[in-house]
Design a protein around this motif. Sequence first.
Motif, PDB file in Angstrom:
ATOM      1  N   MET A 186       0.598  -1.194  -0.076  1.00  9.38           N
ATOM      2  CA  MET A 186      -0.163  -0.105   0.051  1.00  9.38           C
ATOM      3  C   MET A 186       1.170   1.348   0.148  1.00  9.38           C
ATOM      4  SD  MET A 186      -3.381   0.887   0.359  1.00  9.38           S
ATOM      5  CE  MET A 186      -4.423   1.442   1.609  1.00  9.38           C
ATOM      6  N   ILE A 187       0.095   2.575  -0.238  1.00  8.27           N
ATOM      7  CA  ILE A 187       1.835   3.064  -0.902  1.00  8.27           C
ATOM      8  C   ILE A 187       0.008   4.274  -0.971  1.00  8.27           C
ATOM      9  CG2 ILE A 187       2.307   4.718  -2.339  1.00  8.27           C
ATOM     10  CD1 ILE A 187       3.481   2.363  -3.939  1.00  8.27           C
ATOM     11  N   THR A 188       0.839   6.055   0.172  1.00  9.34           N
ATOM     12  CA  THR A 188       0.240   6.632   0.538  1.00  9.34           C
ATOM     13  C   THR A 188       1.495   7.974   0.313  1.00  9.34           C
ATOM     14  OG1 THR A 188      -1.198   5.004   2.055  1.00  9.34           O
ATOM     15  CG2 THR A 188      -1.305   8.031   2.355  1.00  9.34           C
ATOM     16  N   ARG A 189       0.597   8.620  -0.415  1.00  8.24           N
ATOM     17  CA  ARG A 189       1.258   9.777  -0.759  1.00  8.24           C
ATOM     18  C   ARG A 189       0.667  10.846  -0.689  1.00  8.24           C
ATOM     19  NH1 ARG A 189       4.365   7.109  -0.042  1.00  8.24           N
ATOM     20  NH2 ARG A 189       6.350   6.308  -1.557  1.00  8.24           N
ATOM     21  N   LYS A 190       0.793  12.705   0.108  1.00  3.33           N
ATOM     22  CA  LYS A 190       0.047  13.346  -0.304  1.00  3.33           C
ATOM     23  C   LYS A 190       0.425  14.673  -0.661  1.00  3.33           C
ATOM     24  CE  LYS A 190      -3.059  16.049   2.777  1.00  3.33           C
ATOM     25  NZ  LYS A 190      -4.430  15.909   3.975  1.00  3.33           N
ATOM     26  N   LEU A 191       0.325  15.746  -0.956  1.00  8.79           N
ATOM     27  CA  LEU A 191       0.877  16.767  -1.362  1.00  8.79           C
ATOM     28  C   LEU A 191      -0.449  18.159  -1.558  1.00  8.79           C
ATOM     29  CD1 LEU A 191       2.868  18.634  -3.464  1.00  8.79           C
ATOM     30  CD2 LEU A 191       1.146  17.766  -5.883  1.00  8.79           C
ATOM     31  N   VAL A 192       0.343  19.406  -1.031  1.00  6.68           N
ATOM     32  CA  VAL A 192      -0.995  20.238  -0.472  1.00  6.68           C
ATOM     33  C   VAL A 192      -0.125  21.638  -1.244  1.00  6.68           C
ATOM     34  CG1 VAL A 192      -1.910  21.982   0.888  1.00  6.68           C
ATOM     35  CG2 VAL A 192      -1.256  19.642   1.469  1.00  6.68           C
ATOM     36  N   LEU A 193      -1.329  21.985  -2.229  1.00  7.41           N
ATOM     37  CA  LEU A 193      -0.834  22.989  -3.149  1.00  7.41           C
ATOM     38  C   LEU A 193      -1.789  24.577  -3.249  1.00  7.41           C
ATOM     39  CD1 LEU A 193      -0.790  21.174  -6.733  1.00  7.41           C
ATOM     40  CD2 LEU A 193       1.425  22.207  -5.819  1.00  7.41           C
ATOM     41  N   PRO A 194      -1.651  25.470  -2.983  1.00  6.39           N
ATOM     42  CA  PRO A 194      -1.701  27.124  -3.068  1.00  6.39           C
ATOM     43  C   PRO A 194      -3.145  26.663  -4.351  1.00  6.39           C
ATOM     44  CG  PRO A 194       0.503  27.174  -3.664  1.00  6.39           C
ATOM     45  CD  PRO A 194      -0.078  25.826  -3.186  1.00  6.39           C
ATOM     46  N   ASN A 195      -3.995  27.501  -4.199  1.00  4.92           N
ATOM     47  CA  ASN A 195      -4.699  27.046  -5.144  1.00  4.92           C
ATOM     48  C   ASN A 195      -4.128  28.982  -6.209  1.00  4.92           C
ATOM     49  OD1 ASN A 195      -5.484  29.647  -3.652  1.00  4.92           O
ATOM     50  ND2 ASN A 195      -7.429  29.976  -4.400  1.00  4.92           N
ATOM     51  N   ASP A 196      -3.183  28.363  -6.584  1.00  4.06           N
ATOM     52  CA  ASP A 196      -2.453  29.075  -7.358  1.00  4.06           C
ATOM     53  C   ASP A 196      -1.901  28.322  -8.832  1.00  4.06           C
ATOM     54  OD1 ASP A 196      -0.106  30.545  -9.181  1.00  4.06           O
ATOM     55  OD2 ASP A 196       0.630  31.292  -7.396  1.00  4.06           O
ATOM     56  N   ILE A 197      -2.718  28.601 -10.432  1.00  2.00           N
ATOM     57  CA  ILE A 197      -1.796  27.720 -10.668  1.00  2.00           C
ATOM     58  C   ILE A 197      -0.907  27.391 -11.206  1.00  2.00           C
ATOM     59  CG2 ILE A 197      -4.693  27.175 -12.133  1.00  2.00           C
ATOM     60  CD1 ILE A 197      -3.576  29.183 -14.016  1.00  2.00           C
ATOM     61  N   GLU A 198      -0.079  27.993 -10.772  1.00  2.00           N
ATOM     62  CA  GLU A 198       1.276  28.275 -11.124  1.00  2.00           C
ATOM     63  C   GLU A 198       2.022  26.851 -10.254  1.00  2.00           C
ATOM     64  OE1 GLU A 198       3.360  31.125 -13.643  1.00  2.00           O
ATOM     65  OE2 GLU A 198       1.579  31.721 -13.857  1.00  2.00           O
ATOM     66  N   THR A 199       2.165  26.492  -9.945  1.00  2.00           N
ATOM     67  CA  THR A 199       1.762  25.561  -8.907  1.00  2.00           C
ATOM     68  C   THR A 199       1.719  24.294  -9.612  1.00  2.00           C
ATOM     69  OG1 THR A 199      -0.127  25.266  -7.604  1.00  2.00           O
ATOM     70  CG2 THR A 199       1.467  26.765  -7.673  1.00  2.00           C
ATOM     71  N   ILE A 200       1.018  23.901 -10.760  1.00  2.00           N
ATOM     72  CA  ILE A 200       0.279  22.848 -11.800  1.00  2.00           C
ATOM     73  C   ILE A 200       1.705  22.186 -11.684  1.00  2.00           C
ATOM     74  CG2 ILE A 200      -0.351  22.485 -13.666  1.00  2.00           C
ATOM     75  CD1 ILE A 200      -2.701  22.750 -11.188  1.00  2.00           C
ATOM     76  N   PRO A 201       2.759  21.732 -12.420  1.00  2.00           N
ATOM     77  CA  PRO A 201       4.745  21.748 -12.666  1.00  2.00           C
ATOM     78  C   PRO A 201       4.408  20.752 -11.311  1.00  2.00           C
ATOM     79  CG  PRO A 201       4.419  23.145 -13.492  1.00  2.00           C
ATOM     80  CD  PRO A 201       3.392  23.663 -12.530  1.00  2.00           C
ATOM     81  N   GLN A 202       4.418  20.881 -10.094  1.00  2.00           N
ATOM     82  CA  GLN A 202       4.220  20.328  -9.130  1.00  2.00           C
ATOM     83  C   GLN A 202       3.741  18.869  -8.851  1.00  2.00           C
ATOM     84  OE1 GLN A 202       3.836  23.431  -5.709  1.00  2.00           O
ATOM     85  NE2 GLN A 202       6.198  23.361  -5.136  1.00  2.00           N
ATOM     86  N   LEU A 203       1.640  19.010  -9.634  1.00  2.00           N
ATOM     87  CA  LEU A 203       1.234  18.164  -9.219  1.00  2.00           C
ATOM     88  C   LEU A 203       1.791  17.503 -10.457  1.00  2.00           C
ATOM     89  CD1 LEU A 203      -1.324  17.144  -8.693  1.00  2.00           C
ATOM     90  CD2 LEU A 203      -2.432  19.105 -10.630  1.00  2.00           C
ATOM     91  N   ASN A 204       2.092  17.742 -11.321  1.00  2.00           N
ATOM     92  CA  ASN A 204       3.063  16.631 -12.725  1.00  2.00           C
ATOM     93  C   ASN A 204       3.687  16.395 -12.157  1.00  2.00           C
ATOM     94  OD1 ASN A 204       1.948  19.977 -15.009  1.00  2.00           O
ATOM     95  ND2 ASN A 204       0.948  18.311 -14.303  1.00  2.00           N
ATOM     96  N   GLU A 205       4.502  16.392 -11.663  1.00  2.00           N
ATOM     97  CA  GLU A 205       5.747  15.944 -10.762  1.00  2.00           C
ATOM     98  C   GLU A 205       5.427  14.670  -9.821  1.00  2.00           C
ATOM     99  OE1 GLU A 205       9.564  17.328  -8.400  1.00  2.00           O
ATOM    100  OE2 GLU A 205       9.475  18.370  -9.864  1.00  2.00           O
TER     101      GLU A 205
END
Length: 137
Positions: free
Chosen positions: A1-20
């Motif tokens: 079982m894998i669990t990971r979490k990412l918290v982003l501010p509501n700024d579309i400039e952070t989408i590359p972090q989501l992709n990564e």
Amino acid sequence: MITRKLVLPNDIETIPQLNEFIDTVAEEVGFDMSLTMSLNLALEEAVVNVMDYAYPDGQKGDVDIEVTADQQWLTFVISDTGIAFDPTAKEDVDTTLSAEERPIGGLGIFLVRQLMDVIDYKREGNKNVLTLRKKRD
């Protein structure tokens, strides 16, 4: 079982972090490049949707993305404390119409529905919770 979490501010400039983040998780579970690209597209659409609609212009807020992977499913839970908004309540876009005839919007959730196996929305207290699941073949 894998669990990971990412918290982003509501700024579309952070989408590359989501992709990564998605690339890393997809690699961990052994998804191929094509499936990884589809996941990236679906999650990007869903998260940008939250960034666009959950928080009024200028209001700061976070988008939480949590992923779990077991033997059968890869599950993404996207949550925020913004305005109640159920993207699954939107009718499917009529893709038989030409681009000029189609109303603006709605393609994002249509895409998410095409790419994911299960989509579920609920309002829990002051949170929007969107769950996207992809079956692991």
